[in-house]
Design a protein around this motif. Sequence first.
Motif, short mmCIF file in Angstrom:
data_model
loop_
_atom_site.label_atom_id
_atom_site.label_comp_id
_atom_site.label_asym_id
_atom_site.label_seq_id
_atom_site.Cartn_x
_atom_site.Cartn_y
_atom_site.Cartn_z
N LYS A 160 0.81 -1.13 -0.10
CA LYS A 160 0.20 -0.15 -0.11
C LYS A 160 0.96 1.29 0.02
N LYS A 162 1.35 5.44 0.33
CA LYS A 162 0.55 6.68 0.79
C LYS A 162 0.92 7.69 -0.35
N ASP A 187 -3.21 5.08 -0.87
CA ASP A 187 -4.15 5.71 0.22
C ASP A 187 -3.72 7.13 0.10
N ASN A 189 -5.25 9.51 2.00
CA ASN A 189 -5.55 10.32 3.45
C ASN A 189 -6.10 11.46 3.31
N GLU A 213 -7.92 4.87 -1.65
CA GLU A 213 -8.42 4.90 -0.40
C GLU A 213 -8.47 6.27 -0.16
N ASP A 238 -12.17 5.21 4.42
CA ASP A 238 -11.50 4.95 5.63
C ASP A 238 -11.93 6.02 6.59
N GLU A 239 -11.43 7.31 6.46
CA GLU A 239 -11.61 8.47 7.41
C GLU A 239 -13.17 8.34 7.40
N ASN A 258 -13.01 0.60 4.99
CA ASN A 258 -11.71 0.42 5.76
C ASN A 258 -12.20 0.32 7.29
N LYS A 260 -11.22 -0.39 10.94
CA LYS A 260 -9.96 -0.28 12.06
C LYS A 260 -10.90 -0.44 13.36
#
Length: 348
Positions: A160, A162, A187, A189, A213, A238-239, A258, A260
């Motif tokens: 993965k 970033k 990802d 972010n 992502e 994710d977030e 995602n 977590k």
Amino acid sequence: MSEFATEIERRTLALEQPFSIARGTATDTEVVFVRIEDADGLVGIGGAAPTRHYGETAATVEAVLPDLLEIVEAVGNVHRIEQIERRMRESIRGNPAARTAVSIALHDLATKRLGIPLYQYWGLDPTETLESSYTIGIDETQTMREKTEAARERGFGTLKVKLGTDRDEEIVRTVREAAPNVRLFVDANEAWTPKEAVERIDRLAPYGLEFVEQPVPAENPEGLKYVYERSRLPIAADESCLVSADVPKIADRCDIVNLKLAKCGGLREAIRLIHTARAHGLEVLAGCMTESNASIAPAAHLAPLLDYADLDGSLLLAEDPYDGVPMPGGEIDLAGLERPGTGAVRSS
Ligand SMILES: [Mg+2]
């Protein structure tokens, strides 16, 4: 009289190398371990991986854990985890990583009492496993090439990467050149604007990526929809997705969620999130923070329920005080786990 002896331990764990994402760089991570010992001397181990992004620090975890452990004491039965998770959620708002640590310790203790590994408690087949990705953090492009080559040498077949820089295409091209045959996730972010995201995804798609992502900020759900409707690649949230109740809100604007443990507040809630995602036709990725096996091992037991795994948090530490589920080359070896519970055991 108290049924359980409990212990809370705050630790700063150094990372193997500085780790950067679009939001910043970390050189260490602060975690909190919790141990719950029953009257028979069996010990359940849990870990919290708090992040400021979700409103937690090691200090807030440490501060709230005694209240959470009081709920465990009040229920007085380690097998009533659904009830304990509900009471923790209702009486202590937020604090998901702290609540998760208690949930993990309870699952570890309950399954140790039964003498079975956690996957068996959940009725899962340990051979239905998958490979975790290994994450390449943001760095100088040349350094990212070297990290990719090192990951390949360690046997990782899924990486993965970033993103969220002004040289995202150069990074992906470089990683792809260094590892032509790996499976590749990226990802951002939350770093891109919706328009930027669509343009970048167009340029990145030819490099053979499985998904992108969190392209845009969680605070911009319309932006996520804009990207999803125009993206040439699957989109993972994710977030934008913390708990099962978030799934219906994002189901029409992503392909993958995602999960977590540090975001969702417990292992019962994690399973609820997985099935909610399935009911909405979404795939599930399980991710992690930079964190110890004390909190990653239980996520590895979910492998048979997942489509993707990114459970490399312990691998990014200089040293982890806990061993967990073996992951040679990223392959989550649940069947190779020959002890009850989550498999987290003290190593140093
Ligand atoms: Mg992410």
